[in-house]
Every structure is written in C-alpha cells, then in structure tokens.
Design a protein around this motif. Structure first.
Motif, PDB file in Angstrom:
ATOM      1  N   ILE A   1     -38.940 -13.304 -17.554  1.00 38.19           N
ATOM      2  CA  ILE A   1     -38.098 -12.157 -17.212  1.00 38.19           C
ATOM      3  C   ILE A   1     -38.774 -10.844 -17.613  1.00 38.19           C
ATOM      4  CG2 ILE A   1     -36.765 -12.197 -19.351  1.00 38.19           C
ATOM      5  CD1 ILE A   1     -34.312 -11.370 -17.639  1.00 38.19           C
ATOM      6  N   LEU A   2     -39.620 -10.876 -18.630  1.00 38.41           N
ATOM      7  CA  LEU A   2     -40.296  -9.666 -19.067  1.00 38.41           C
ATOM      8  C   LEU A   2     -41.456  -9.280 -18.156  1.00 38.41           C
ATOM      9  CD1 LEU A   2     -40.373 -10.334 -22.913  1.00 38.41           C
ATOM     10  CD2 LEU A   2     -38.719  -8.980 -21.617  1.00 38.41           C
ATOM     11  N   THR A   3     -42.036 -10.264 -17.476  1.00 35.92           N
ATOM     12  CA  THR A   3     -43.174  -9.976 -16.609  1.00 35.92           C
ATOM     13  C   THR A   3     -42.779  -9.877 -15.144  1.00 35.92           C
ATOM     14  OG1 THR A   3     -43.710 -12.330 -16.523  1.00 35.92           O
ATOM     15  CG2 THR A   3     -44.855 -11.011 -18.175  1.00 35.92           C
ATOM     16  N   ALA A   4     -41.558 -10.287 -14.805  1.00 38.12           N
ATOM     17  CA  ALA A   4     -41.083 -10.213 -13.421  1.00 38.12           C
ATOM     18  C   ALA A   4     -39.639  -9.723 -13.384  1.00 38.12           C
ATOM     19  CB  ALA A   4     -41.206 -11.574 -12.766  1.00 38.12           C
ATOM     20  N   PRO A   5     -39.328  -8.585 -14.051  1.00 42.95           N
ATOM     21  CA  PRO A   5     -37.928  -8.168 -14.127  1.00 42.95           C
ATOM     22  C   PRO A   5     -37.329  -7.804 -12.773  1.00 42.95           C
ATOM     23  CG  PRO A   5     -39.355  -6.443 -14.986  1.00 42.95           C
ATOM     24  CD  PRO A   5     -40.203  -7.674 -14.743  1.00 42.95           C
ATOM     25  N   GLU A   6     -38.110  -7.214 -11.885  1.00 42.83           N
ATOM     26  CA  GLU A   6     -37.569  -6.843 -10.583  1.00 42.83           C
ATOM     27  C   GLU A   6     -37.115  -8.060  -9.783  1.00 42.83           C
ATOM     28  OE1 GLU A   6     -40.700  -5.987 -11.549  1.00 42.83           O
ATOM     29  OE2 GLU A   6     -40.463  -3.864 -12.053  1.00 42.83           O
ATOM     30  N   GLN A   7     -37.934  -9.112  -9.801  1.00 41.61           N
ATOM     31  CA  GLN A   7     -37.587 -10.344  -9.077  1.00 41.61           C
ATOM     32  C   GLN A   7     -36.321 -10.971  -9.661  1.00 41.61           C
ATOM     33  OE1 GLN A   7     -40.627 -13.332  -9.251  1.00 41.61           O
ATOM     34  NE2 GLN A   7     -39.515 -14.763  -7.967  1.00 41.61           N
TER      35      GLN A   7
ATOM     36  N   PRO B   1     -20.903 -18.120  -9.874  1.00 42.73           N
ATOM     37  CA  PRO B   1     -22.268 -18.160  -9.341  1.00 42.73           C
ATOM     38  C   PRO B   1     -23.276 -18.135 -10.491  1.00 42.73           C
ATOM     39  CG  PRO B   1     -20.952 -16.561  -8.160  1.00 42.73           C
ATOM     40  CD  PRO B   1     -20.127 -17.008  -9.341  1.00 42.73           C
ATOM     41  N   THR B   2     -24.261 -19.015 -10.402  1.00 42.85           N
ATOM     42  CA  THR B   2     -25.222 -19.178 -11.493  1.00 42.85           C
ATOM     43  C   THR B   2     -26.646 -19.141 -10.967  1.00 42.85           C
ATOM     44  OG1 THR B   2     -23.618 -20.560 -12.652  1.00 42.85           O
ATOM     45  CG2 THR B   2     -25.893 -20.695 -13.390  1.00 42.85           C
ATOM     46  N   SER B   3     -27.465 -18.283 -11.574  1.00 36.87           N
ATOM     47  CA  SER B   3     -28.897 -18.221 -11.262  1.00 36.87           C
ATOM     48  C   SER B   3     -29.660 -18.683 -12.490  1.00 36.87           C
ATOM     49  CB  SER B   3     -29.332 -16.788 -10.932  1.00 36.87           C
ATOM     50  OG  SER B   3     -28.828 -16.380  -9.700  1.00 36.87           O
ATOM     51  N   ILE B   4     -30.589 -19.588 -12.279  1.00 39.23           N
ATOM     52  CA  ILE B   4     -31.430 -20.084 -13.362  1.00 39.23           C
ATOM     53  C   ILE B   4     -32.853 -19.650 -13.048  1.00 39.23           C
ATOM     54  CG2 ILE B   4     -32.321 -22.153 -14.505  1.00 39.23           C
ATOM     55  CD1 ILE B   4     -29.621 -23.485 -13.693  1.00 39.23           C
TER      56      ILE B   4
ATOM     57  N   GLY C   1     -46.638 -19.441 -12.474  1.00 41.00           N
ATOM     58  CA  GLY C   1     -47.607 -18.963 -13.452  1.00 41.00           C
ATOM     59  C   GLY C   1     -47.002 -18.260 -14.655  1.00 41.00           C
ATOM     60  N   GLN C   2     -45.682 -18.208 -14.737  1.00 39.59           N
ATOM     61  CA  GLN C   2     -45.025 -17.501 -15.833  1.00 39.59           C
ATOM     62  C   GLN C   2     -44.598 -18.473 -16.925  1.00 39.59           C
ATOM     63  OE1 GLN C   2     -44.823 -14.129 -15.969  1.00 39.59           O
ATOM     64  NE2 GLN C   2     -46.010 -14.215 -14.080  1.00 39.59           N
ATOM     65  N   GLY C   3     -44.550 -17.956 -18.138  1.00 36.58           N
ATOM     66  CA  GLY C   3     -44.149 -18.771 -19.274  1.00 36.58           C
ATOM     67  C   GLY C   3     -42.707 -18.538 -19.669  1.00 36.58           C
TER      68      GLY C   3
END
Length: 69
Positions: A56-62, A16-19, A50-52
């Motif tokens: 992962i650093l600004t939306a770690p929970e997601q 299983p792969t998440s990108i 809106g993320q660059g």
C-alpha cells in the motif's frame, strides 16, 4: 492475527470487501489472501505484482482507486 480466532466467521462479512496483497510478501503469503478472498462473500482480491508486505505504501493510487470505485 493468523493464528488466533477473530471472534467471527469470515463468511459473515456482508459489506463490500477489497483485499490487497503483494505477491512478494514474505510476512503474509499470498495463499492467505486467497483464502480470505474465497471465504468472504463477494470479496475482491487485488494482487500487487512484485510488492511485499507494505504494498500500500508503494502503490497507494492503485489501492485507493479500488476503494473509491
């Protein structure tokens, strides 16, 4: 990483792969993530609006929530 062979075909990935990709990433544009997601069987593409490049650093929970599912 984008210009050299990886030594395997993306199509050979069987786990299983998440990108995760920020849609405002100017380092690795969104079409690259779409290509990887299309080439890896069963891959799931998660776009962070809106993320660059370091989304992962600004939306770690997601990001972590998709990995735990």
């Amino acid at each position: 990483m984008l210009t050299r062979p990886w030594g395997f075909d993306l199509e050979s990935i069987t786990v299983p792969t998440s990108i995760h990709q920020g849609d405002a990433d100017t380092t690795v544009p969104l079409p690259h993530a779409r290509h990887f997601a299309a080439a890896i069987p069963g891959a799931r593409l998660h776009i962070h609006p809106g993320q660059g490049h370091f989304s992962i650093l600004t939306a770690p929970e997601q990001t972590l929530a998709t990995l735990a599912a």
